[in-house]
Design a protein around this motif. Structure first.
Motif, PDB file in Angstrom:
ATOM      1  N   ALA A   9      15.872  46.808  66.029  1.00 11.42           N
ATOM      2  CA  ALA A   9      14.807  47.267  66.924  1.00 11.42           C
ATOM      3  C   ALA A   9      14.929  46.633  68.308  1.00 11.42           C
ATOM      4  O   ALA A   9      14.665  47.273  69.323  1.00 11.42           O
ATOM      5  CB  ALA A   9      13.444  46.942  66.318  1.00 11.42           C
ATOM      6  N   PHE A  10      15.376  45.392  68.346  1.00 12.59           N
ATOM      7  CA  PHE A  10      15.508  44.671  69.615  1.00 12.59           C
ATOM      8  C   PHE A  10      16.710  45.171  70.416  1.00 12.59           C
ATOM      9  O   PHE A  10      16.647  45.292  71.633  1.00 12.59           O
ATOM     10  CB  PHE A  10      15.621  43.168  69.346  1.00 12.59           C
ATOM     11  N   GLY A  11      17.821  45.443  69.730  1.00  9.25           N
ATOM     12  CA  GLY A  11      19.023  45.923  70.414  1.00  9.25           C
ATOM     13  C   GLY A  11      19.672  44.880  71.304  1.00  9.25           C
ATOM     14  O   GLY A  11      19.796  45.088  72.518  1.00  9.25           O
ATOM     15  N   PRO A  12      20.105  43.765  70.742  1.00  9.32           N
ATOM     16  CA  PRO A  12      20.676  42.694  71.577  1.00  9.32           C
ATOM     17  C   PRO A  12      21.986  43.106  72.242  1.00  9.32           C
ATOM     18  O   PRO A  12      22.662  44.037  71.806  1.00  9.32           O
ATOM     19  CB  PRO A  12      20.914  41.562  70.571  1.00  9.32           C
ATOM     20  N   ASP A  13      22.328  42.407  73.321  1.00  8.88           N
ATOM     21  CA  ASP A  13      23.604  42.613  74.005  1.00  8.88           C
ATOM     22  C   ASP A  13      24.711  41.770  73.373  1.00  8.88           C
ATOM     23  O   ASP A  13      25.890  42.030  73.587  1.00  8.88           O
ATOM     24  CB  ASP A  13      23.487  42.235  75.483  1.00  8.88           C
ATOM     25  N   LEU A  14      24.308  40.744  72.622  1.00  4.95           N
ATOM     26  CA  LEU A  14      25.251  39.839  71.982  1.00  4.95           C
ATOM     27  C   LEU A  14      24.577  39.235  70.758  1.00  4.95           C
ATOM     28  O   LEU A  14      23.402  38.861  70.812  1.00  4.95           O
ATOM     29  CB  LEU A  14      25.659  38.710  72.953  1.00  4.95           C
ATOM     30  N   LEU A  15      25.318  39.134  69.659  1.00  7.24           N
ATOM     31  CA  LEU A  15      24.808  38.498  68.446  1.00  7.24           C
ATOM     32  C   LEU A  15      25.567  37.197  68.228  1.00  7.24           C
ATOM     33  O   LEU A  15      26.800  37.187  68.185  1.00  7.24           O
ATOM     34  CB  LEU A  15      25.003  39.413  67.222  1.00  7.24           C
ATOM     35  N   LEU A  16      24.837  36.103  68.126  1.00  7.79           N
ATOM     36  CA  LEU A  16      25.438  34.801  67.829  1.00  7.79           C
ATOM     37  C   LEU A  16      25.087  34.440  66.393  1.00  7.79           C
ATOM     38  O   LEU A  16      23.916  34.350  66.038  1.00  7.79           O
ATOM     39  CB  LEU A  16      24.895  33.717  68.769  1.00  7.79           C
ATOM     40  N   LEU A  17      26.103  34.253  65.579  1.00  6.48           N
ATOM     41  CA  LEU A  17      25.906  33.850  64.186  1.00  6.48           C
ATOM     42  C   LEU A  17      26.285  32.385  64.055  1.00  6.48           C
ATOM     43  O   LEU A  17      27.416  32.007  64.355  1.00  6.48           O
ATOM     44  CB  LEU A  17      26.789  34.682  63.251  1.00  6.48           C
ATOM     45  N   SER A  18      25.375  31.570  63.600  1.00  5.28           N
ATOM     46  CA  SER A  18      25.650  30.170  63.348  1.00  5.28           C
ATOM     47  C   SER A  18      25.838  30.025  61.844  1.00  5.28           C
ATOM     48  O   SER A  18      24.879  30.046  61.079  1.00  5.28           O
ATOM     49  CB  SER A  18      24.485  29.311  63.841  1.00  5.28           C
ATOM     50  N   ALA A  19      27.084  29.932  61.438  1.00  9.69           N
ATOM     51  CA  ALA A  19      27.417  29.954  60.014  1.00  9.69           C
ATOM     52  C   ALA A  19      27.338  28.551  59.413  1.00  9.69           C
ATOM     53  O   ALA A  19      28.085  27.662  59.780  1.00  9.69           O
ATOM     54  CB  ALA A  19      28.822  30.526  59.816  1.00  9.69           C
ATOM     55  N   GLY A  20      26.414  28.381  58.507  1.00 11.01           N
ATOM     56  CA  GLY A  20      26.282  27.152  57.742  1.00 11.01           C
ATOM     57  C   GLY A  20      26.101  27.533  56.285  1.00 11.01           C
ATOM     58  O   GLY A  20      25.500  28.557  55.981  1.00 11.01           O
ATOM     59  N   PHE A  21      26.626  26.727  55.395  1.00 10.43           N
ATOM     60  CA  PHE A  21      26.648  27.115  53.982  1.00 10.43           C
ATOM     61  C   PHE A  21      25.950  26.104  53.070  1.00 10.43           C
ATOM     62  O   PHE A  21      26.257  26.001  51.892  1.00 10.43           O
ATOM     63  CB  PHE A  21      28.104  27.330  53.542  1.00 10.43           C
ATOM     64  N   ASP A  22      24.986  25.391  53.615  1.00 15.25           N
ATOM     65  CA  ASP A  22      24.285  24.369  52.828  1.00 15.25           C
ATOM     66  C   ASP A  22      23.491  24.946  51.665  1.00 15.25           C
ATOM     67  O   ASP A  22      23.151  24.231  50.733  1.00 15.25           O
ATOM     68  CB  ASP A  22      23.334  23.566  53.709  1.00 15.25           C
ATOM     69  N   GLY A  23      23.179  26.217  51.708  1.00 13.40           N
ATOM     70  CA  GLY A  23      22.403  26.839  50.638  1.00 13.40           C
ATOM     71  C   GLY A  23      23.227  27.252  49.436  1.00 13.40           C
ATOM     72  O   GLY A  23      22.692  27.785  48.458  1.00 13.40           O
ATOM     73  N   HIS A  24      24.545  26.987  49.461  1.00 18.47           N
ATOM     74  CA  HIS A  24      25.402  27.349  48.328  1.00 18.47           C
ATOM     75  C   HIS A  24      25.018  26.516  47.107  1.00 18.47           C
ATOM     76  O   HIS A  24      24.686  25.331  47.226  1.00 18.47           O
ATOM     77  CB  HIS A  24      26.877  27.121  48.673  1.00 18.47           C
ATOM     78  N   ARG A  25      25.067  27.124  45.957  1.00 13.28           N
ATOM     79  CA  ARG A  25      24.631  26.444  44.724  1.00 13.28           C
ATOM     80  C   ARG A  25      25.430  25.180  44.414  1.00 13.28           C
ATOM     81  O   ARG A  25      24.931  24.283  43.743  1.00 13.28           O
ATOM     82  CB  ARG A  25      24.703  27.398  43.540  1.00 13.28           C
ATOM     83  N   ASP A  26      26.661  25.079  44.896  1.00 11.42           N
ATOM     84  CA  ASP A  26      27.477  23.893  44.629  1.00 11.42           C
ATOM     85  C   ASP A  26      27.489  22.899  45.774  1.00 11.42           C
ATOM     86  O   ASP A  26      28.137  21.865  45.678  1.00 11.42           O
ATOM     87  CB  ASP A  26      28.929  24.302  44.329  1.00 11.42           C
ATOM     88  N   ASP A  27      26.784  23.193  46.863  1.00 13.09           N
ATOM     89  CA  ASP A  27      26.779  22.260  47.989  1.00 13.09           C
ATOM     90  C   ASP A  27      25.989  21.012  47.611  1.00 13.09           C
ATOM     91  O   ASP A  27      24.956  21.094  46.928  1.00 13.09           O
ATOM     92  CB  ASP A  27      26.170  22.914  49.227  1.00 13.09           C
ATOM     93  N   LEU A  28      26.461  19.886  48.052  1.00  8.71           N
ATOM     94  CA  LEU A  28      25.826  18.622  47.694  1.00  8.71           C
ATOM     95  C   LEU A  28      24.431  18.466  48.294  1.00  8.71           C
ATOM     96  O   LEU A  28      23.647  17.655  47.826  1.00  8.71           O
ATOM     97  CB  LEU A  28      26.718  17.463  48.122  1.00  8.71           C
TER      98      LEU A  28
END
Length: 131
Positions: free
Chosen positions: A17-36
């Protein structure tokens, strides 16, 4: 995982709905079931779906940035608050577990980005994303 998927779907709808000009994805994986960090019960496929859903919601360039925090302190002298290293065998096991789940999530995330750029059907990527 269902609440995570629902939240991503809501975010994707708002992005569209917003229609951004650029998408920034900050990839973090702390929610993985095996992450400490023990912050969630997600699997690599959840991260692939998240990435694909967000990319599909927008019609703009995207940048993915990998978050840090996957290593132990390298120089305890530099930071007096650095925790002591665990026994060498335990440290290796911790690193192996952390890096295995990290590798799976990273492969899922990058695979979803590549699929999007290539115009492939979401989820048509290697089985590593299904873990």
């Amino acid at each position: 995982p269902a609440a995570f998927r629902s939240a991503i779907d809501k975010i994707a709808a708002r992005l569209a709905a917003f229609g951004p000009d650029l998408l920034l994805l900050s990839a973090g994986f702390d929610g993985h079931r095996d992450d400490l960090a023990d912050l969630g019960k997600l699997v690599a496929a959840d991260y692939a779906r998240c990435t694909a859903t967000l990319l599909e919601a927008v019609n703009c360039p995207a940048v993915s940035v990998l978050e840090g925090g996957y290593g132990r302190w390298c120089d305890p002298k530099r930071d007096a608050k650095a925790p002591p290293d665990p026994a060498p065998g335990l440290a290796a096991a911790i690193d192996d577990q952390r890096l295995t789940s990290f590798d799976e999530c990273l492969a899922a995330h990058i695979g979803a980005v590549v699929d999007h750029v290539a115009g492939a059907e979401p989820g048509a990527a290697p089985e590593a994303r299904e873990r």
